[in-house]
Design a protein around this motif. Sequence first.
Motif, PDB file in Angstrom:
ATOM      1  N   LYS A 127       0.815  -1.210   0.000  1.00 27.11           N
ATOM      2  CA  LYS A 127       0.000   0.000   0.000  1.00 27.11           C
ATOM      3  C   LYS A 127       0.851   1.264   0.000  1.00 27.11           C
ATOM      4  O   LYS A 127       0.569   2.224  -0.739  1.00 27.11           O
ATOM      5  N   LYS A 128       1.911   1.284   0.813  1.00 29.79           N
ATOM      6  CA  LYS A 128       2.765   2.460   0.902  1.00 29.79           C
ATOM      7  C   LYS A 128       3.493   2.700  -0.420  1.00 29.79           C
ATOM      8  O   LYS A 128       3.603   3.844  -0.892  1.00 29.79           O
TER       9      LYS A 128
ATOM     10  N   GLN B   4       1.053   3.969  -3.080  1.00 27.33           N
ATOM     11  CA  GLN B   4       0.689   5.361  -2.814  1.00 27.33           C
ATOM     12  C   GLN B   4       1.802   6.307  -3.275  1.00 27.33           C
ATOM     13  O   GLN B   4       1.539   7.396  -3.805  1.00 27.33           O
TER      14      GLN B   4
ATOM     15  N   GLU C 119       5.966  11.464  -2.886  1.00 28.64           N
ATOM     16  CA  GLU C 119       6.616  10.756  -1.775  1.00 28.64           C
ATOM     17  C   GLU C 119       7.916  10.132  -2.275  1.00 28.64           C
ATOM     18  O   GLU C 119       8.032   8.914  -2.445  1.00 28.64           O
TER      19      GLU C 119
ATOM     20  N   ALA D 280       9.842   7.271  -0.255  1.00 29.21           N
ATOM     21  CA  ALA D 280       9.225   5.949  -0.368  1.00 29.21           C
ATOM     22  C   ALA D 280       9.562   5.312  -1.715  1.00 29.21           C
ATOM     23  O   ALA D 280       9.784   4.098  -1.806  1.00 29.21           O
TER      24      ALA D 280
END
Length: 476
Positions: A64-65, A68, A80, A83
């Motif tokens: 999920k991270k 995203q 991001e 990440a």
Amino acid sequence: MSSWAHGLIRSFPKQEFVILAIVANRELRGKFVYELPENVVEVHELYLDDLDWCRRRRKSRMNKKEYQALRSLLLGKQVEWEALIDYFQKKKRSLNDLLMGEDFLNAVTEFYMLNYSQIVFTDFLWTMRSIYLPLFRTLQMKIPKADVYHCLCTGYAGVLGCMGKYIHGGRLMVSEHGIYTREREEELIRSKWVQGIYKNIWIEQFHKMSKMAYDRAELVTSLYGRARELQVDLECPQEKTMVIPNGIQVERFQGLLGKTEAEEEEIYVGAVFRVTPIKDVKTLIQAFGFAKEQESRLKLWIMGPWDNDDGYAQECFDMVGVMGISDVIFTGKVDVREYYGKMDMMILTSISEGQPLTILESFAAHKPVIATDVGDCSGLILGNEGDRFGEAGIITHIMNVGEITQAILTLARDKRRRMQMGENGYHRVTATYRMETMLHAYGEVYKDFAISMQQPWLEEIIEPAEQQPEDYVGEV
């Protein structure tokens, strides 16, 4: 930039440098223009057009991270980056699998539905793959450890610097000679290989990368005040910005060989650049041709290689023939110091520049310059606020054949004015654009970084000697 970087490295012999070079593909591997200085301890190369060398593994989905972070990159909302760096650095991944996989497809589909649903989706998908492949390849690069990451532009180089700072710590510095994002924007607007809204998507991607570097850098330098303002317009925090002008070794352009008695009967116009579209050589040829019709003594020397864009170079050669212009010489790769002394004036018709070293070299050789009003050309030739040295040439609008023609004729017909402008330029470059001044400024920056990290700083600055690559054509 290569000659500038080479000189900077050689000027700090007590410091160890690691070079991380961005090149097109593996065919250029290890093809160095310069002999590596002794204080270069490592060289790493990133090939933007490289093949996918990763062995195919069982396809795995993003968590999920990670998804995203990918989604934030495409949508452009608070990307991001850290990440994304973690995702590409954790293990070797197949970029083919990623770009052809479900996660990338889902993120692109959402971006498409929100903004571009009126165009053909298959074309859109393949364009997005081509845009993000070089970025993903960059994010895969294994970054060497360093105390300071000094990026010579934003874009992919800025991404690498940000990765180094995030992974290894240290300080990040960006030095832009031209404003990279604006230059890519200008190129994309003029390009034929990308059309319509895809130009906007490419431009936006370069904006994202520049913002990444600006946000994470401790210091962002530029060459002149207007460039600094452009950086701030592109969301670089003003308190991070600093102007460090270019500098040259003025002494290298003294005592040059001048004209013979026979050559004094002619008027030599010199141009130093690589024969590429951004230098707008075609406008130069047209303007010279029209000036030549009115002043037969004129002779044009175009000094610089033409192998960067063979097609454009051939068009320039053909234009000379079609227009029937005599006395146009393409020298190819040469040591321009063998020519500067013979020139009566220098000319630069670029449609984009930063702070051209060729103008500073011309001034050091006591030569006036005709240049288009791009970058800091106006500041160099006419002087900035507080500068009282006087005009050192003539500024024209870009692609304005009439203005450039008239400028050539004006200087060709007024030797006294040419001589005075050449002297004005010489006084300006010796007062403001010396190599030692530039090196001292960068030395202070490096020293401040070392002190802030509690690292020892070995003070020694040496002006680079006259070593040049075999194909040296001046600071083009």
